[in-house]
Scaffold this active site. Structure first.
Site, PDB file in Angstrom:
ATOM      1  N   CYS A 159       0.817  -1.231   0.000  1.00 36.99           N
ATOM      2  CA  CYS A 159       0.000   0.000   0.000  1.00 36.99           C
ATOM      3  C   CYS A 159       0.842   1.267   0.000  1.00 36.99           C
ATOM      4  O   CYS A 159       0.327   2.349  -0.276  1.00 36.99           O
ATOM      5  CB  CYS A 159      -0.917   0.017   1.211  1.00 36.99           C
TER       6      CYS A 159
HETATM    7  N1  COA Z   1     -20.310  -9.144   7.323  1.00 36.74           N
HETATM    8  C1  COA Z   1     -20.837  -9.230   8.559  1.00 36.74           C
HETATM    9  N2  COA Z   1     -20.097  -9.463   9.662  1.00 36.74           N
HETATM   10  C2  COA Z   1     -18.766  -9.606   9.487  1.00 36.74           C
HETATM   11  C3  COA Z   1     -18.163  -9.530   8.224  1.00 36.74           C
HETATM   12  C4  COA Z   1     -18.980  -9.284   7.109  1.00 36.74           C
HETATM   13  N3  COA Z   1     -18.491  -9.178   5.871  1.00 36.74           N
HETATM   14  N4  COA Z   1     -16.827  -9.711   8.353  1.00 36.74           N
HETATM   15  C5  COA Z   1     -16.594  -9.908   9.671  1.00 36.74           C
HETATM   16  N5  COA Z   1     -17.773  -9.854  10.359  1.00 36.74           N
HETATM   17  C6  COA Z   1     -17.970 -10.030  11.807  1.00 36.74           C
HETATM   18  C7  COA Z   1     -16.842 -10.827  12.438  1.00 36.74           C
HETATM   19  O1  COA Z   1     -17.088 -12.196  12.314  1.00 36.74           O
HETATM   20  C8  COA Z   1     -16.899 -10.359  13.872  1.00 36.74           C
HETATM   21  O2  COA Z   1     -17.923 -11.035  14.524  1.00 36.74           O
HETATM   22  P1  COA Z   1     -17.765 -11.439  16.076  1.00 36.74           P
HETATM   23  O3  COA Z   1     -17.643 -10.149  16.806  1.00 36.74           O
HETATM   24  O4  COA Z   1     -19.030 -12.201  16.329  1.00 36.74           O
HETATM   25  O5  COA Z   1     -16.521 -12.277  16.141  1.00 36.74           O
HETATM   26  C9  COA Z   1     -17.308  -8.885  13.743  1.00 36.74           C
HETATM   27  O6  COA Z   1     -17.931  -8.763  12.463  1.00 36.74           O
HETATM   28  C10 COA Z   1     -16.146  -7.939  13.859  1.00 36.74           C
HETATM   29  O7  COA Z   1     -15.122  -8.344  12.940  1.00 36.74           O
HETATM   30  P2  COA Z   1     -13.718  -7.618  12.864  1.00 36.74           P
HETATM   31  O8  COA Z   1     -12.890  -8.291  11.804  1.00 36.74           O
HETATM   32  O9  COA Z   1     -13.133  -7.496  14.225  1.00 36.74           O
HETATM   33  O10 COA Z   1     -14.191  -6.186  12.328  1.00 36.74           O
HETATM   34  P3  COA Z   1     -13.462  -4.813  12.369  1.00 36.74           P
HETATM   35  O11 COA Z   1     -14.339  -3.855  13.048  1.00 36.74           O
HETATM   36  O12 COA Z   1     -12.045  -4.886  12.808  1.00 36.74           O
HETATM   37  O13 COA Z   1     -13.461  -4.408  10.815  1.00 36.74           O
HETATM   38  C11 COA Z   1     -11.898  -4.257   8.968  1.00 36.74           C
HETATM   39  C12 COA Z   1     -12.753  -5.177   9.874  1.00 36.74           C
HETATM   40  C13 COA Z   1     -11.082  -5.117   8.038  1.00 36.74           C
HETATM   41  C14 COA Z   1     -12.845  -3.376   8.169  1.00 36.74           C
HETATM   42  C15 COA Z   1     -11.023  -3.355   9.842  1.00 36.74           C
HETATM   43  O14 COA Z   1     -10.354  -4.113  10.825  1.00 36.74           O
HETATM   44  C16 COA Z   1      -9.965  -2.624   9.038  1.00 36.74           C
HETATM   45  O15 COA Z   1     -10.226  -1.953   8.054  1.00 36.74           O
HETATM   46  N6  COA Z   1      -8.721  -2.675   9.519  1.00 36.74           N
HETATM   47  C17 COA Z   1      -7.631  -1.993   8.901  1.00 36.74           C
HETATM   48  C18 COA Z   1      -7.190  -2.795   7.760  1.00 36.74           C
HETATM   49  C19 COA Z   1      -6.203  -2.131   6.877  1.00 36.74           C
HETATM   50  O16 COA Z   1      -6.013  -0.951   6.867  1.00 36.74           O
HETATM   51  N7  COA Z   1      -5.551  -2.937   6.115  1.00 36.74           N
HETATM   52  C20 COA Z   1      -4.656  -2.465   5.174  1.00 36.74           C
HETATM   53  C21 COA Z   1      -4.940  -3.219   3.970  1.00 36.74           C
HETATM   54  S1  COA Z   1      -3.790  -2.801   2.777  1.00 36.74           S
END
Ligand code: COA
Length: 376
Positions: A159
């Site tokens: 990235c």
């Molecule tokens: N739809 C519905 N629920 C979902 C889901 C989806 N597509 N994907 C995950 N969930 C659920 C999970 O199972 C979890 O459930 P639980 O609490 O019962 O275990 C809950 O939602 C929370 O999941 P989590 O992965 O902890 O969500 P989050 O709030 O951390 O959001 C991201 C996920 C990826 C959006 C976030 O962490 C993010 O953007 N992080 C930064 C990533 C980044 O910058 N990466 C760089 C890439 S180059």
């Protein structure tokens, strides 16, 4: 007296694929796949041999990431529950490859905006998070397609590729090794996103950007002074993609999910926000720039919540969309291109003397800052 060279950003270019996928379309396709999978494996699920897949949701995606839609090079196959990957005919060696094609489109726009012809450019860097092939370099193909004399090479810092590319280009200009360098970031992320992974299927989008970095002595009147650049890397397995030419050494694992993008999103969020905020503040201090006076932040476009927190720590108050514009709502995460899209789309209204920051961060971990001041 020795000649001094000062790097500036002369222009930027953007190519946006015409196909766009809304969250509603994406979730409908994913949930059809889940239903099909659970029906086909009902007996194994009952016996506890495999896990029942859970549906995705539009509400979760928007709340957790801020993403509402993403552009892709090929919409239909990505949304087809039986495919869920891009599909197009493999191109022959005498045809322009896919990354080069969109990189050239973005580059031509940057050249046009600067009033520059390809013959004026000395070097091309293809800075992106995944290359279509090992070699010859994508950058050399882009160089050839544009008709540029000089040299070209690929660089991959995930990235952060574009900001690492800008610093590399700026260093060539400072040293006098080049006067005009194109940093091209074609990001066909739909090829390395696992569209069947509920945790990440909504994250990425396709796009290409280009940044023309030049010596101020040849730059057009309207340009951006590069006040300073800073790069940082800290090793982490929290964002990873194990695709590579050694996959064939262990064929049983060659198609495992880790051969596409995987991440521990929560950990990334928590670890990268403080790393980037403190890096920006330290660099502002080094450059004697008051962070609270920054006119605009063009931040990496991965997650709206991350950007809110970083902008707040840098500016000292909650940033509005004018101070920290968002493009991830319609583009998704476009890897290295995100902060450049934001800069490209949201910089014309600034006036001479305004100081802003282009900042990217992601896998590696890697992070890059480019402080710029608008000239004319
Ligand atoms: N739809 C519905 N629920 C979902 C889901 C989806 N597509 N994907 C995950 N969930 C659920 C999970 O199972 C979890 O459930 P639980 O609490 O019962 O275990 C809950 O939602 C929370 O999941 P989590 O992965 O902890 O969500 P989050 O709030 O951390 O959001 C991201 C996920 C990826 C959006 C976030 O962490 C993010 O953007 N992080 C930064 C990533 C980044 O910058 N990466 C760089 C890439 S180059």
């Amino acid at each position: 007296m020795p000649q001094t060279h000062h790097p500036v950003i002369s222009s930027t270019g953007l190519f946006t694929p015409k196909d766009s996928i809304s969250n509603a379309e994406l979730v409908a396709s994913y949930n059809s796949y889940v239903e099909l999978h659970n029906r086909q494996h009902a007996a194994e699920i009952v016996r506890g041999e495999i896990l029942e897949l859970q549906p995705s949701s539009v509400e979760f995606i928007e709340k957790a990431s801020g993403i509402k839609a993403r552009h892709v090079m090929a919409k239909e196959p990505v949304l087809d529950p039986g495919i869920m990957a891009p599909r197009w005919q493999e191109r022959g060696n005498d045809e322009l490859s896919m990354m080069a094609e969109i990189g050239v489109k973005a580059a031509r726009r940057a050249l046009e905006r600067a009033g520059r012809s390809p013959g004026d450019v000395d070097a091309v860097l293809c800075a992106a998070s995944n290359m279509e092939r090992a070699y010859p370099a994508m950058a050399i193909e882009i160089q050839q397609a544009l008709g540029i004399d000089g040299f070209a090479f690929d660089m991959n810092v995930a990235c952060s590729s574009a900001t690492f590319g800008i610093q590399t280009a700026a260093d060539y200009v400072r040293s006098g090794n080049a006067r005009s360098v194109l940093v091209v970031s074609p990001e066909i992320t739909s090829g390395h996103l696992n569209w069947r992974d509920r945790d990440s299927h909504f994250i990425f989008g396709d796009v290409a950007t280009a940044v023309l970095v030049e010596d101020s002595s040849i730059a057009p009147d309207q340009h951006w002074d590069i006040l300073g650049t800073k790069l940082k890397t800290v090793f982490s397995n929290n964002i990873r993609n194990n695709f590579g030419f050694l996959n064939r050494a262990d064929p049983d694992k060659a198609n495992n999910p880790d051969k596409l993008f995987i991440q521990e999103g929560r950990k990334v969020f928590k670890e990268v926000v403080p790393l980037v905020a403190s890096m920006i503040l330290a660099e502002a201090d080094r450059l004697d720039i008051d962070p609270a006076g920054l006119r605009r932040l063009w931040l990496h476009q991965a997650n709206a919540g991350m950007n809110r927190l970083i902008a707040q720590r840098v500016l000292g108050h909650e940033a509005d969309d004018d101070e920290s514009p968002t493009v991830l709502d319609t583009y998704g995460n476009t890897s290295s291109a995100g902060s450049i899209i934001a800069f490209h789309l949201h910089s014309d209204d600034l006036v001479a003397g305004d100081v802003g920051l282009i900042c990217s961060f992601g896998a590696g971990y890697s992070a890059g800052t480019v402080f710029v001041r608008k000239v004319a």
